[in-house]
Design an enzyme around this catalytic site. Sequence first.
Site, mmCIF file in Angstrom:
data_model
loop_
_atom_site.group_PDB
_atom_site.id
_atom_site.type_symbol
_atom_site.label_atom_id
_atom_site.label_comp_id
_atom_site.label_asym_id
_atom_site.label_seq_id
_atom_site.Cartn_x
_atom_site.Cartn_y
_atom_site.Cartn_z
ATOM 1 N N ASP A 95 42.857 50.908 30.308
ATOM 2 C CA ASP A 95 41.564 50.674 30.922
ATOM 3 C C ASP A 95 40.609 51.820 30.627
ATOM 4 O OD1 ASP A 95 42.582 48.347 31.956
ATOM 5 O OD2 ASP A 95 43.183 49.259 33.841
ATOM 6 N N ARG A 120 44.306 61.442 34.590
ATOM 7 C CA ARG A 120 42.902 61.334 34.198
ATOM 8 C C ARG A 120 42.373 62.743 33.956
ATOM 9 N NH1 ARG A 120 40.844 56.579 38.428
ATOM 10 N NH2 ARG A 120 42.363 55.013 37.759
ATOM 11 N N GLN A 158 48.365 54.876 42.537
ATOM 12 C CA GLN A 158 47.781 53.768 43.291
ATOM 13 C C GLN A 158 48.674 52.536 43.214
ATOM 14 O OE1 GLN A 158 43.969 53.372 41.231
ATOM 15 N NE2 GLN A 158 44.728 51.691 40.010
ATOM 16 N N ASP A 182 33.601 47.886 45.314
ATOM 17 C CA ASP A 182 34.381 49.035 45.780
ATOM 18 C C ASP A 182 34.523 48.983 47.298
ATOM 19 O OD1 ASP A 182 34.595 50.054 43.225
ATOM 20 O OD2 ASP A 182 32.865 51.397 43.426
ATOM 21 N N GLU A 219 36.188 56.381 48.630
ATOM 22 C CA GLU A 219 36.518 55.108 47.991
ATOM 23 C C GLU A 219 38.032 54.934 47.996
ATOM 24 O OE1 GLU A 219 36.831 53.379 43.539
ATOM 25 O OE2 GLU A 219 34.918 54.374 43.997
ATOM 26 N N SER A 253 38.994 49.929 44.145
ATOM 27 C CA SER A 253 38.076 49.265 43.229
ATOM 28 C C SER A 253 38.743 47.970 42.817
ATOM 29 C CB SER A 253 37.814 50.154 42.007
ATOM 30 O OG SER A 253 37.076 49.448 41.037
#
Length: 345
Positions: free
Chosen positions: A57, A111, A126, A246, A259, A262
């Site tokens: 992604d 990331r 996640q 979100d 947040e 998503s």
Amino acid sequence: MPQLYIPEEYHPILTVKETEQAIIRIKNFFQLMLSTRLNLTRVTAPLFVPRGKGLNDDLNGIERAVHFPVKDMNEQEMEIVHSLAKWKRVKLAELELHPGFGIYTDMNAIRADEELDNIHSLYVDQWDWELIMEENERSLDFLKATVEKIYECLICTEFFIYDNYPSIKPILPKKITFIHTEDLAAQYPDLSAKERERKCTQEYGAVFLIGIGYPLANGAPHDGRAPDYDDWITETAGGKHGLNGDLLVWNPLLQDVLELSSMGIRVSPATLQEQLVARGCTERASLFFHSALLKGQLPQTIGGGIGQSRLCMFFLRKVHIGETQVSVWPDKMREHCTKRGVPLL
């Protein structure tokens, strides 16, 4: 030092040992709730995928994936995943599940381009979930109904924590508020996108912000979104666009938005083509994932990711995500946290 905020009065409610135990309780309870509420079965997830097949992604489209060559595969390049939105659709096609059923998995990612602060880490964990849906369910009503099921899981988990740790009082509102990014921009035209998020989330406590990725009246999207997983181009009621969003909650400790998820209805073959054109990357159509989707070989799905460490951070009233996960932090940040009594794991 990267951005860091520690309230003057902050003291962890739980010890490190109690925190470790509470993390396990939260994860076990929440994933059971989620899988039961959305009819999801657990599958094993990859840590890396082949480079150049379109399976990884792109998030906002600018993040660099960590990659490496494999000696025993003629130096073929692999990429550490960012998330699993596209991989999950391929997996669902392999499993041949019926509409109304889906999968979830524990996703671990790196990331490398994250700007490290209270809620951003190099390490991302996640629950990645994906549910097969009928074509005629591509609507805001279906999106909202799914969001409400997930929010029910959050409410139940918060009470579960309170039941086990009475000093942690529930703070989530009973209902989540739905707001479209175009309405929010019209309401607060002089504020930035992040300022608008803070304004509405502080007011309502929990918000699902619809329509992430499509250009607003000022020509810029509320936030970036890659063109090949969420559907942000479909026109809905009142000329608005987007079947994604979100899930945001207000974090009183940080006095800021957090947040937690998503998610969205995923692109169909037609909307994938539209979004690739809109973003000027039609060359992706020839990649493995995109080609399979355009040929109608993948099911129509809705899905997303729910941050595990962020969820634990919120429910356990932690001020830094490093209190609920093990990662690497700049020396100055770690030293400052130690001085202020913030125990990073």
